[in-house]
Structures are given as structure tokens and as C-alpha cells.
Scaffold this motif. Sequence first.
Motif, PDB file in Angstrom:
ATOM      1  N   GLU A 153     -15.807   2.812  -4.385  1.00 46.00           N
ATOM      2  CA  GLU A 153     -15.362   4.190  -4.217  1.00 46.00           C
ATOM      3  C   GLU A 153     -15.546   4.571  -2.752  1.00 46.00           C
ATOM      4  O   GLU A 153     -16.662   4.535  -2.223  1.00 46.00           O
ATOM      5  CB  GLU A 153     -16.140   5.148  -5.116  1.00 46.00           C
ATOM      6  N   THR A 164      -7.824   7.457  -7.715  1.00 43.61           N
ATOM      7  CA  THR A 164      -8.570   8.606  -7.217  1.00 43.61           C
ATOM      8  C   THR A 164      -9.142   9.346  -8.407  1.00 43.61           C
ATOM      9  O   THR A 164      -8.662   9.198  -9.527  1.00 43.61           O
ATOM     10  CB  THR A 164      -7.679   9.537  -6.366  1.00 43.61           C
ATOM     11  N   ILE A 219     -11.135   7.741  -2.775  1.00 47.17           N
ATOM     12  CA  ILE A 219     -10.191   6.673  -3.133  1.00 47.17           C
ATOM     13  C   ILE A 219     -11.011   5.574  -3.784  1.00 47.17           C
ATOM     14  O   ILE A 219     -12.061   5.189  -3.261  1.00 47.17           O
ATOM     15  CB  ILE A 219      -9.477   6.101  -1.888  1.00 47.17           C
ATOM     16  N   THR A 220     -10.536   5.069  -4.897  1.00 50.23           N
ATOM     17  CA  THR A 220     -11.205   3.967  -5.570  1.00 50.23           C
ATOM     18  C   THR A 220     -10.360   2.713  -5.394  1.00 50.23           C
ATOM     19  O   THR A 220      -9.152   2.734  -5.631  1.00 50.23           O
ATOM     20  CB  THR A 220     -11.387   4.265  -7.073  1.00 50.23           C
ATOM     21  N   ALA A 221     -11.001   1.642  -4.943  1.00 45.46           N
ATOM     22  CA  ALA A 221     -10.347   0.341  -4.798  1.00 45.46           C
ATOM     23  C   ALA A 221     -11.005  -0.612  -5.791  1.00 45.46           C
ATOM     24  O   ALA A 221     -12.231  -0.602  -5.932  1.00 45.46           O
ATOM     25  CB  ALA A 221     -10.519  -0.181  -3.375  1.00 45.46           C
ATOM     26  N   LEU A 231       0.823  -1.209   0.000  1.00 44.65           N
ATOM     27  CA  LEU A 231       0.000   0.000   0.000  1.00 44.65           C
ATOM     28  C   LEU A 231       0.857   1.260   0.000  1.00 44.65           C
ATOM     29  O   LEU A 231       0.534   2.243  -0.670  1.00 44.65           O
ATOM     30  CB  LEU A 231      -0.950   0.009   1.204  1.00 44.65           C
ATOM     31  N   PHE A 253     -11.590   3.678   3.393  1.00 49.71           N
ATOM     32  CA  PHE A 253     -10.761   2.716   2.659  1.00 49.71           C
ATOM     33  C   PHE A 253     -10.201   1.654   3.606  1.00 49.71           C
ATOM     34  O   PHE A 253     -10.294   0.454   3.331  1.00 49.71           O
ATOM     35  CB  PHE A 253      -9.634   3.463   1.935  1.00 49.71           C
ATOM     36  N   GLN A 255       1.917   1.758  -3.527  1.00 51.36           N
ATOM     37  CA  GLN A 255       0.801   2.183  -4.359  1.00 51.36           C
ATOM     38  C   GLN A 255       0.446   3.651  -4.115  1.00 51.36           C
ATOM     39  O   GLN A 255       0.234   4.403  -5.067  1.00 51.36           O
ATOM     40  CB  GLN A 255      -0.434   1.309  -4.099  1.00 51.36           C
ATOM     41  N   ARG A 299      -4.722  -7.417  -2.062  1.00 50.86           N
ATOM     42  CA  ARG A 299      -4.600  -5.964  -2.081  1.00 50.86           C
ATOM     43  C   ARG A 299      -5.260  -5.443  -3.353  1.00 50.86           C
ATOM     44  O   ARG A 299      -5.009  -5.954  -4.440  1.00 50.86           O
ATOM     45  CB  ARG A 299      -3.121  -5.582  -2.039  1.00 50.86           C
ATOM     46  N   ILE A 319      -5.624   0.717  -6.613  1.00 48.47           N
ATOM     47  CA  ILE A 319      -6.184   1.945  -6.048  1.00 48.47           C
ATOM     48  C   ILE A 319      -6.109   3.077  -7.050  1.00 48.47           C
ATOM     49  O   ILE A 319      -5.291   3.063  -7.972  1.00 48.47           O
ATOM     50  CB  ILE A 319      -5.494   2.368  -4.729  1.00 48.47           C
TER      51      ILE A 319
END
Length: 192
Positions: free
Chosen positions: A144, A124, A130-132, A79, A107, A82, A119, A122
Motif C-alpha cells: 500500500e 485504491t 494506491i495498492t500494488a 499502467l 508508487f 490500468q 507490472r 493496482i
Amino acid sequence: MTFIDMGVFPRGPLVSGRAYDRINHFFGLLGQVGGADRIETQDAPTSSTRSPLEERLRFVQDTISEVSMHLPSGFAAGLNKQFANLMDEDAWEDNDELINPEALTAFFMLLICSGTGRRPGIGTNGRGSITASWTAAGNRLTVECLPSGRVSLVLSRQQGDGEVERAAFGHIKPQRVREVLAPFEPEVWLDG
């Protein structure tokens, strides 16, 4: 700005930017004999010399450190990479909103409460969220994490007969994601 880091490694070399270079330098010092001592004795830049984006990246990475014990092994390091890529100075426009702290909380609640073993990629949208995303074969889950502290879900789930089901859920608490996804067998995305 829209950016999605799918978290797929290895990949081509990362493009240097201020945030990446600083992290790369940090890990380079750790690898040297006595490097950790030099890190402690170096003068850290004051907040007045850091950009707002660098300050927010530092906040994100501090938060990752605080919650890392609740995440699967190896998540924190991945993370950190990322978010460093996502928040590189060269990837942001002047009018993009920084990642909102409430979206960041949503998130991490999503990761912890969903029990994911994978994981996510990710991204934005430059509006503080934050978009996963998780993808497995013909199955996609996009979440989102909103500045309101809630999440929105969009999914497509391929059935055994080849039929694809699609669904969307808006503005739910991140703690309920696994429950909401239960009819779609969420392990295809989250446990992959």
C-alpha cells in the motif's frame, strides 16, 4: 470503494466510461491517416469542463509519461490502461478521496527501486492510497503506497516444504522495499 485491476490481459471488454472513452478515442485517431494532426488541432477541454477525477487521471498519466524511461519496456502503456480503468468515473463514489500525489510518488519509487520486471495489479481504497499487488502461485505481495509517501507491505511466501510464511511491514520508505524483502526471495513476485 475498493477496486483492484490485476493487470491480467486479455480480459472481457472494458466498460465504457468518460475516461476510457476519451483514451479510446485518442488511440483511434492515432490509427487514422493524419490522426495525429487532428489530435493537435482539436480543442482540448478546459480544466473547467473536466471533473476532479479526470484532472487527477490526467496528472497520473502525465506522471507516467515523465517516469516511463525508468520503467521496463511496455510498463507505461499498461499502467496508463490500468489507471484509466481504476479512475473511470463510474467506478468512484462521490466521497472517495482521489489518489494522493505523494502516494503516486511512492508508487513510482516502489516500481523503480524494487527493479520489478512485472507490472503489478493496482487498486485504491478511496482514501488517497494506491495498492500494488503481485501474485505468483501461492505467493502474494501487497504494497500500500500511502499519502505520507511511505509504503506498507503484507506478504505470504510458500516454502519448498509447503509451509507458508507471512509477514507485514509498516510505513517504510519505498526505496527500502527490495532490501526488506530480501530474506523472502523477492524475485518470486517481482521478477516472475
